[in-house]
Design an enzyme around this catalytic site. Structure first.
Site, mmCIF file in Angstrom:
data_model
loop_
_atom_site.group_PDB
_atom_site.id
_atom_site.type_symbol
_atom_site.label_atom_id
_atom_site.label_comp_id
_atom_site.label_asym_id
_atom_site.label_seq_id
_atom_site.Cartn_x
_atom_site.Cartn_y
_atom_site.Cartn_z
ATOM 1 N N GLN A 43 101.739 35.479 37.181
ATOM 2 C CA GLN A 43 101.696 34.399 38.300
ATOM 3 C C GLN A 43 103.065 33.251 38.245
ATOM 4 O O GLN A 43 102.246 32.606 39.452
ATOM 5 C CB GLN A 43 100.215 34.151 37.343
ATOM 6 C CG GLN A 43 99.576 33.705 37.134
ATOM 7 C CD GLN A 43 98.863 35.214 35.640
ATOM 8 O OE1 GLN A 43 100.146 35.236 34.915
ATOM 9 N NE2 GLN A 43 97.700 35.003 35.533
ATOM 10 N N TYR A 158 82.145 34.008 33.950
ATOM 11 C CA TYR A 158 82.079 33.311 32.750
ATOM 12 C C TYR A 158 80.977 32.326 32.653
ATOM 13 O O TYR A 158 81.259 31.707 32.694
ATOM 14 C CB TYR A 158 83.396 32.809 32.290
ATOM 15 C CG TYR A 158 84.053 34.154 31.961
ATOM 16 C CD1 TYR A 158 84.427 33.929 30.412
ATOM 17 C CD2 TYR A 158 84.575 34.275 32.713
ATOM 18 C CE1 TYR A 158 84.926 35.536 30.015
ATOM 19 C CE2 TYR A 158 85.547 35.508 32.132
ATOM 20 C CZ TYR A 158 85.473 35.533 30.898
ATOM 21 O OH TYR A 158 86.646 36.718 30.450
ATOM 22 N N HIS A 207 87.662 34.327 26.806
ATOM 23 C CA HIS A 207 88.808 33.853 27.130
ATOM 24 C C HIS A 207 89.793 32.788 27.438
ATOM 25 O O HIS A 207 89.746 31.702 27.861
ATOM 26 C CB HIS A 207 88.861 34.236 29.002
ATOM 27 C CG HIS A 207 89.795 34.449 29.596
ATOM 28 N ND1 HIS A 207 90.653 33.519 30.232
ATOM 29 C CD2 HIS A 207 89.739 35.654 29.998
ATOM 30 C CE1 HIS A 207 91.269 34.094 30.595
ATOM 31 N NE2 HIS A 207 91.667 35.261 30.634
ATOM 32 N N GLU A 231 87.261 37.988 20.625
ATOM 33 C CA GLU A 231 88.699 38.265 20.969
ATOM 34 C C GLU A 231 88.600 36.769 21.882
ATOM 35 O O GLU A 231 87.930 35.938 22.655
ATOM 36 C CB GLU A 231 88.428 38.967 22.680
ATOM 37 C CG GLU A 231 90.000 39.280 23.277
ATOM 38 C CD GLU A 231 89.809 40.702 24.100
ATOM 39 O OE1 GLU A 231 89.521 41.876 23.728
ATOM 40 O OE2 GLU A 231 90.149 40.327 25.270
ATOM 41 N N ARG A 278 96.411 39.749 19.019
ATOM 42 C CA ARG A 278 96.481 40.042 20.037
ATOM 43 C C ARG A 278 97.497 39.942 21.370
ATOM 44 O O ARG A 278 97.001 39.321 22.073
ATOM 45 C CB ARG A 278 95.196 40.676 20.894
ATOM 46 C CG ARG A 278 93.918 38.925 20.423
ATOM 47 C CD ARG A 278 92.551 39.706 21.410
ATOM 48 N NE ARG A 278 92.194 40.498 22.320
ATOM 49 C CZ ARG A 278 92.905 40.383 23.942
ATOM 50 N NH1 ARG A 278 93.302 39.494 23.963
ATOM 51 N NH2 ARG A 278 93.317 41.168 24.732
ATOM 52 N N HIS A 307 97.644 42.702 23.495
ATOM 53 C CA HIS A 307 97.148 42.531 24.827
ATOM 54 C C HIS A 307 97.420 43.780 25.660
ATOM 55 O O HIS A 307 98.848 43.292 26.619
ATOM 56 C CB HIS A 307 97.769 41.131 25.524
ATOM 57 C CG HIS A 307 96.815 40.506 27.072
ATOM 58 N ND1 HIS A 307 97.333 39.450 27.577
ATOM 59 C CD2 HIS A 307 95.719 40.371 27.039
ATOM 60 C CE1 HIS A 307 96.226 39.861 28.588
ATOM 61 N NE2 HIS A 307 95.333 39.964 28.511
HETATM 62 C C1 GCO Z 1 92.920 40.227 28.632
HETATM 63 C C2 GCO Z 1 92.355 39.409 29.924
HETATM 64 C C3 GCO Z 1 93.597 39.568 30.567
HETATM 65 C C4 GCO Z 1 94.441 37.670 31.181
HETATM 66 C C5 GCO Z 1 95.292 38.473 32.356
HETATM 67 C C6 GCO Z 1 95.760 36.756 32.685
HETATM 68 O O1 GCO Z 1 92.533 41.662 29.049
HETATM 69 O O2 GCO Z 1 91.462 40.257 27.624
HETATM 70 O O3 GCO Z 1 92.092 38.328 29.608
HETATM 71 O O4 GCO Z 1 92.575 39.673 31.875
HETATM 72 O O5 GCO Z 1 93.473 37.247 31.631
HETATM 73 O O6 GCO Z 1 95.954 39.280 32.040
HETATM 74 O O7 GCO Z 1 96.925 37.039 33.097
HETATM 75 MG MG MG Z 2 91.404 38.035 27.004
#
Ligand code: GCO
Ligand code: MG
Length: 399
Positions: A43, A158, A207, A231, A278, A307
């Site tokens: 970003q 979501y 998230h 997660e 992670r 991640h």
């Molecule tokens: C995941 C994530 C990502 C993030 C992204 C942000 O793979 O668990 O949450 O998809 O949203 O990396 O730029």
């Molecule tokens: Mg994630």
């Protein structure tokens, strides 16, 4: 090699799979001896490029590339203000490149330098997705047929996207309803477990979108479905609530993609509040801090699950793989999947077979970049839309 010095540092920007990627190339005084690293902060890619070009490059030129620890520590401290995503990513690009160079000099893959193999391949989890339960189940079953044992499930957006009615005149944005999301997840897992049974590991990514008490509730509700982990249930700003989650539920917890500062993960690990770390390893500064973190976690029986989203370059995925192969407390690796275009830009991408990713035995990280191919995919400067997220009444909320 004793007089080897860094004589150039380049930032390469490319977006072969639609995500802005930031790559660092550290060149040395030895012709054709260079290293590559991932510095992707998708970003804010131009901010990272500036940090590399304007600060790290002049800081590094003339230095001995073998002194990874000293370079990492001194580059981190030289700015005095530290532990932020832009500078950490920039440093990560350099750090991975230095490990790549060290491996090339030694004639060994990086996992050999870090202690050697504990396993032949790293188990990965894939993202199953569907707009409704039927298409999600199909997606889960496809991954099972391909041999995957770990599958993350996501149904629609979501929480009730499209059904939200904000006040008149509300601003545009990516609307979501965390309460509807919390209600939908246990129902989703009930259906999926009924369909596929319990011999497969299932995961879900929250998230960081819930209020703390909703996250506590959700982790309790999910107990009957035996998740491998839940997660990122909360944001880094809500760390004290992890104790409440732990006290109330035995659902395993994975945390950390937004972490930058060691102080964020230390209490969760030492106090036994999470099961998997992670972090996004370029976000914490590269292989050097990630290997220390993995070892630290081992002492507290916390496993790694770094991640691995789409906005990570194959060089970053390769760095994970080297760590995963040599860390005894490796848990599972998130695997987004690499497109053909990515494989053309990055020769040497790891191979995947029946749920495992395999490293190669090339010296260093074992992956390269084709700069001409990379130049065919310019990065975008548009603001990401999904991070302009809003709750039911149109108030901006963090994604
Ligand atoms: C995941 C994530 C990502 C993030 C992204 C942000 O793979 O668990 O949450 O998809 O949203 O990396 O730029
Ligand atoms: Mg994630």
């Amino acid at each position: 090699m004793s007089n080897l010095i860094i004589n150039n540092v380049k930032t390469i920007l490319t977006a072969p799979q639609g995500f802005n990627l930031v790559i660092v190339k550290v060149e040395t005084s030895e012709p054709n001896l260079y290293g590559l690293g991932c510095a992707t902060f998708t970003q804010r890619h131009l901010a990272v490029k500036t940090a590399i070009d304007e600060y790290l490059k002049p800081f590094l030129i003339g230095k001995d590339p073998s002194r990874i620890e000293d370079i990492w520590q001194s580059a981190m401290g030289n700015s005095y203000w530290r532990n932020g995503p832009v500078l950490n990513n920039a440093l990560s690009g350099v750090d991975m490149a230095l490990w790549d160079i060290k491996g090339k000099i030694a004639g060994m893959p990086v996992y050999e330098l870090l202690g050697g193999k504990c396993r032949e391949g790293a188990a990965v989890y894939r993202h199953a997705y569907g707009n409704d339960i039927l298409s999600l189940e199909e997606s889960v079953q496809r991954y099972m047929e391909e041999g995957y044992h770990y599958i993350r499930c996501q149904m629609g957006d979501y929480g009730d996207h499209g059904k939200i009615v904000p006040p008149e005149g509300a601003l545009t944005g990516a609307y979501f309803d965390p309460r509807a999301y919390v209600r939908s997840i246990p129902r989703m897992f009930e259906e999926i477990r009924n369909k596929v049974g319990f011999d497969i590991e299932l995961l879900v990514d929250v998230h960081e979108r819930l209020s703390p008490i909703d996250a506590v509730h959700l982790s309790k509700q999910l107990e009957p479905y035996g998740l491998y982990f839940l997660e990122d249930p909360l944001a880094p700003e809500q760390l004290e609530w992890f104790r409440m989650i732990r006290n109330q539920s035995s659902t395993p917890i994975a945390m950390g993609e937004l972490f930058n500062n060691p102080r964020e993960w230390l209490p969760l690990i030492t106090e036994g509040l999470i099961d998997f770390i992670r972090v996004h390893i370029s976000q914490i500064g590269g292989i050097t801090p990630a290997k220390k973190l993995a070892t630290f976690c081992e002492m507290f029986s916390v496993r790694t699950a770094f991640h691995g989203p789409g906005d990570l370059s194959p060089i970053g995925h390769m760095a994970h793989l080297h760590l995963n192969i040599c860390s005894s407390n490796f848990g599972v690796q998130e695997w987004y999947g690499l497109s053909e275009q990515l494989e053309e830009v990055f020769p040497g991408c790891p191979s995947i077979k029946k749920g495992y990713v395999y490293p190669n035995d090339q010296p260093g990280l074992g992956i390269d970049i084709n700069e001409e191919e990379a130049a065919k995919y310019p990065c975008s400067t548009e603001f990401s839309a999904w991070t302009l997220s809003r709750g039911r009444d149109g108030t901006y909320v963090r994604p």
